[in-house]
Design an enzyme around this catalytic site. Structure first.
Site, PDB file in Angstrom:
ATOM      1  N   GLU A   1       0.900  -1.150   0.000  1.00  0.00           N
ATOM      2  CA  GLU A   1       0.000   0.000   0.000  1.00  0.00           C
ATOM      3  C   GLU A   1       0.938   1.199   0.000  1.00  0.00           C
ATOM      4  O   GLU A   1       1.855   1.277   0.832  1.00  0.00           O
ATOM      5  CB  GLU A   1      -0.875  -0.009   1.252  1.00  0.00           C
ATOM      6  CG  GLU A   1      -1.920  -1.108   1.266  1.00  0.00           C
ATOM      7  CD  GLU A   1      -3.018  -0.909   0.236  1.00  0.00           C
ATOM      8  OE1 GLU A   1      -3.239   0.238  -0.196  1.00  0.00           O
ATOM      9  OE2 GLU A   1      -3.652  -1.912  -0.151  1.00  0.00           O
TER      10      GLU A   1
ATOM     11  N   THR B   1      11.424   3.164   0.655  1.00  0.00           N
ATOM     12  CA  THR B   1      11.223   4.588   0.389  1.00  0.00           C
ATOM     13  C   THR B   1      12.104   5.477   1.265  1.00  0.00           C
ATOM     14  O   THR B   1      12.471   5.086   2.376  1.00  0.00           O
ATOM     15  CB  THR B   1       9.741   4.938   0.648  1.00  0.00           C
ATOM     16  OG1 THR B   1       9.569   6.341   0.578  1.00  0.00           O
ATOM     17  CG2 THR B   1       9.272   4.479   2.029  1.00  0.00           C
TER      18      THR B   1
ATOM     19  N   GLU C   1      10.922   7.930   2.708  1.00  0.00           N
ATOM     20  CA  GLU C   1      10.058   8.463   3.773  1.00  0.00           C
ATOM     21  C   GLU C   1      10.389   7.860   5.132  1.00  0.00           C
ATOM     22  O   GLU C   1      10.000   8.411   6.162  1.00  0.00           O
ATOM     23  CB  GLU C   1       8.578   8.213   3.446  1.00  0.00           C
ATOM     24  CG  GLU C   1       8.176   8.843   2.143  1.00  0.00           C
ATOM     25  CD  GLU C   1       6.704   9.224   2.057  1.00  0.00           C
ATOM     26  OE1 GLU C   1       6.008   9.150   3.065  1.00  0.00           O
ATOM     27  OE2 GLU C   1       6.292   9.591   0.952  1.00  0.00           O
TER      28      GLU C   1
ATOM     29  N   TYR D   1       2.055   5.146   6.668  1.00  0.00           N
ATOM     30  CA  TYR D   1       2.724   4.498   5.521  1.00  0.00           C
ATOM     31  C   TYR D   1       4.224   4.365   5.775  1.00  0.00           C
ATOM     32  O   TYR D   1       4.803   3.281   5.655  1.00  0.00           O
ATOM     33  CB  TYR D   1       2.473   5.304   4.230  1.00  0.00           C
ATOM     34  CG  TYR D   1       3.438   4.965   3.110  1.00  0.00           C
ATOM     35  CD1 TYR D   1       3.379   3.742   2.459  1.00  0.00           C
ATOM     36  CD2 TYR D   1       4.437   5.871   2.716  1.00  0.00           C
ATOM     37  CE1 TYR D   1       4.278   3.422   1.438  1.00  0.00           C
ATOM     38  CE2 TYR D   1       5.325   5.565   1.706  1.00  0.00           C
ATOM     39  CZ  TYR D   1       5.250   4.335   1.066  1.00  0.00           C
ATOM     40  OH  TYR D   1       6.147   4.021   0.066  1.00  0.00           O
TER      41      TYR D   1
ATOM     42  N   LYS E   1       6.574   0.990   6.195  1.00  0.00           N
ATOM     43  CA  LYS E   1       7.736   0.674   5.351  1.00  0.00           C
ATOM     44  C   LYS E   1       8.987   0.553   6.223  1.00  0.00           C
ATOM     45  O   LYS E   1       9.845  -0.309   5.980  1.00  0.00           O
ATOM     46  CB  LYS E   1       7.931   1.740   4.267  1.00  0.00           C
ATOM     47  CG  LYS E   1       6.839   1.804   3.209  1.00  0.00           C
ATOM     48  CD  LYS E   1       6.730   0.556   2.337  1.00  0.00           C
ATOM     49  CE  LYS E   1       7.892   0.368   1.388  1.00  0.00           C
ATOM     50  NZ  LYS E   1       7.622  -0.732   0.406  1.00  0.00           N
TER      51      LYS E   1
END
Ligand code: NAD
Ligand code: DAU
Length: 370
Positions: free
Chosen positions: A85, A133, A135, A159, A163
């Site tokens: 996701e 990522t 992030e 999110y 991750k």
């Protein structure tokens, strides 16, 4: 010749990677597994499926029995794990699916791969690439140095936290079980087949339909834009030549704030409408059709909670160790991308029907002009 599993291969980066892989390594055998969530689209893969260049399996990475069956049948020696996701705003609205797929799904896939490779003896020649990522590193201030592979993890959205958790699982599998895994952490991708929920396609499509262009907050947030073709090239380098257990950051070297990105999209559309007169009849609601600039649609709306201010990637390790560098400049990559969406109206109309409208109402309905 390798037997390759690509998870999330019907998503944005996944589709691009499948095409790039088939082109670069035509002798490899590819199996694509994807749960076909709202974010998936298999249309671009259909010619490859028909020509038996790839095999497509609809399935969930969290389904341990299915994953084990696929490993036993196909004897994978490479796994490129992209299934996730991926949209920050959806993780704020509904975080559970992010934990389910990104954390538990990644765990199931890691465990299945490890068990299968141990029992078949393939562990010494197998490689598992976990695609993650930037992030996970959190947010940078305007003058902070770019993220390196040793930047601390400071995720700010559900999110990013999911991750980060998946990256930690990969690291733990390497340290504890000698799992032959590698991690990449990359910056914001853009290019063909990106789902219209993300900034660049959303702004292009809204402008074409004459809808407001909703810039969060004051639009000063900065992202480091990476063309998806450069990302795919880096992923193929890392999976083949990266050092097991290592992390490689992948970035575009193209820091732009959101005001600049949206402004450039507007300029590109205005120029395209001036040069191609048929666009006005195809997209009559776009302000460019009547000679008014698309800029007139830009509006500033309620910010994203926990909105990371800036991402920037130091991709020096990838360049030094693997001689892998990005080649697509942002201005030309963005222009190509705008023209791709102009030329693929069927694709995005298909993707923006049905459930997507409900998401747009949910995410933008409560945002007020600021
Ligand atoms: P995407 O949302 O476009 O595609 C994700 C794909 O995963 C979809 O096809 C979806 O159906 C599939 N999927 C979701 N849950 C699944 C499950 N349980 N089992 C099997 N398949 C499932 O995402 P993307 O932008 O292509 O990103 C791919 C990967 O790259 C993700 O892991 C994401 O975190 C990472 N990433 C993306 C970006 C970016 O800018 N897009 C940047 C950095 C990292
Ligand atoms: O940095 C890598 C990440 O990039 C990936 O891990 C994620 O999967 C991917 O979605 C992307 O996350 P972002 O949150 O940066 O991407 P998004 O396209 O959602 O937003 C980009 C910037 O634009 C961000 O600052 C928020 C802003 N934005 C976004 C939307 C959708 C707006 O101003 N308006 C919008 O409507």
């Amino acid at each position: 010749m390798q037997h390759v599993l690509i998870t999330g291969g019907a998503g944005f980066i996944g589709q691009n990677l499948v095409h790039a892989w088939c082109k670069a390594r035509p002798d490899d055998r590819l199996v694509v597994v994807d749960a076909m969530t709202y974010a998936a689209n298999v249309r671009s893969l259909e010619p490859l499926i028909t020509d038996r260049r790839i095999q497509f399996v609809r399935g969930d990475i969290g389904d341990a029995a299915l994953m084990r069956r696929l490993f036993d049948e196909h004897h994978f020696t490479r796994v490129a794990h992209l299934a996730a996701e991926s949209h920050v705003d959806r993780s704020i609205a509904d975080p559970e699916a992010f934990l389910q797929t990104n954390v538990l799904g990644t765990f199931t896939l890691l465990k299945t791969a490890l068990d299968a490779w141990r029992s078949s003896g393939a562990i010494d020649r197998a490689r598992f690439l976990h695609v993650s990522t930037d992030e996970v590193y959190g947010s940078l201030g305007p003058d902070d140095p770019a993220f390196t592979e040793s930047s601390p993890y400071r995720p700010n959205s559900p999110y990013a936290a999911s991750k980060a958790a998946s990256d930690h699982l990969v690291r733990a599998f390497v340290a504890t079980y000698a799992m032959p895994a590698l991690i990449t952490n990359c910056s914001n991708n853009y290019g063909p087949y990106q789902h219209p929920e993300k900034l660049i396609p959303l702004m292009i499509i809204h402008a074409l339909e004459g809808k407001p262009l909703p810039v969060y907050g004051d639009g000063s947030n900065v992202r480091d834009w990476l063309h998806v073709s450069d990302h795919c090239g880096a992923l193929m380098s890392v999976i083949e030549r990266g050092r097991i257990g290592e992390t490689y950051n992948v970035g575009g070297g193209n820091e732009r704030n959101n005001r600049e990105v949206v402004g450039l999209i507007c300029e590109t559309l205005d120029e395209a409408f001036a040069a191609h007169k048929d666009l006005a009849s195809r997209f009559p609601s776009c302000p460019a059709a009547s000679g008014t600039g698309c800029h007139s649609l830009i509006g500033f709306v309620t910010d994203r909670p926990g909105h990371d201010h800036r991402y920037a990637i130091d991709a020096g390790k990838l360049a030094t160790e693997l001689d892998s560098r990005c080649s697509v400049g942002f201005e030309s990559g963005l222009r190509q991308t705008v023209h791709w969406y102009l030329a693929h109206e069927d694709w995005w109309r298909d993707v923006t029907s049905g459930a997507y409208r409900a998401w747009i109402d949910k995410n933008y309905g409560f945002r007020i002009a600021v």
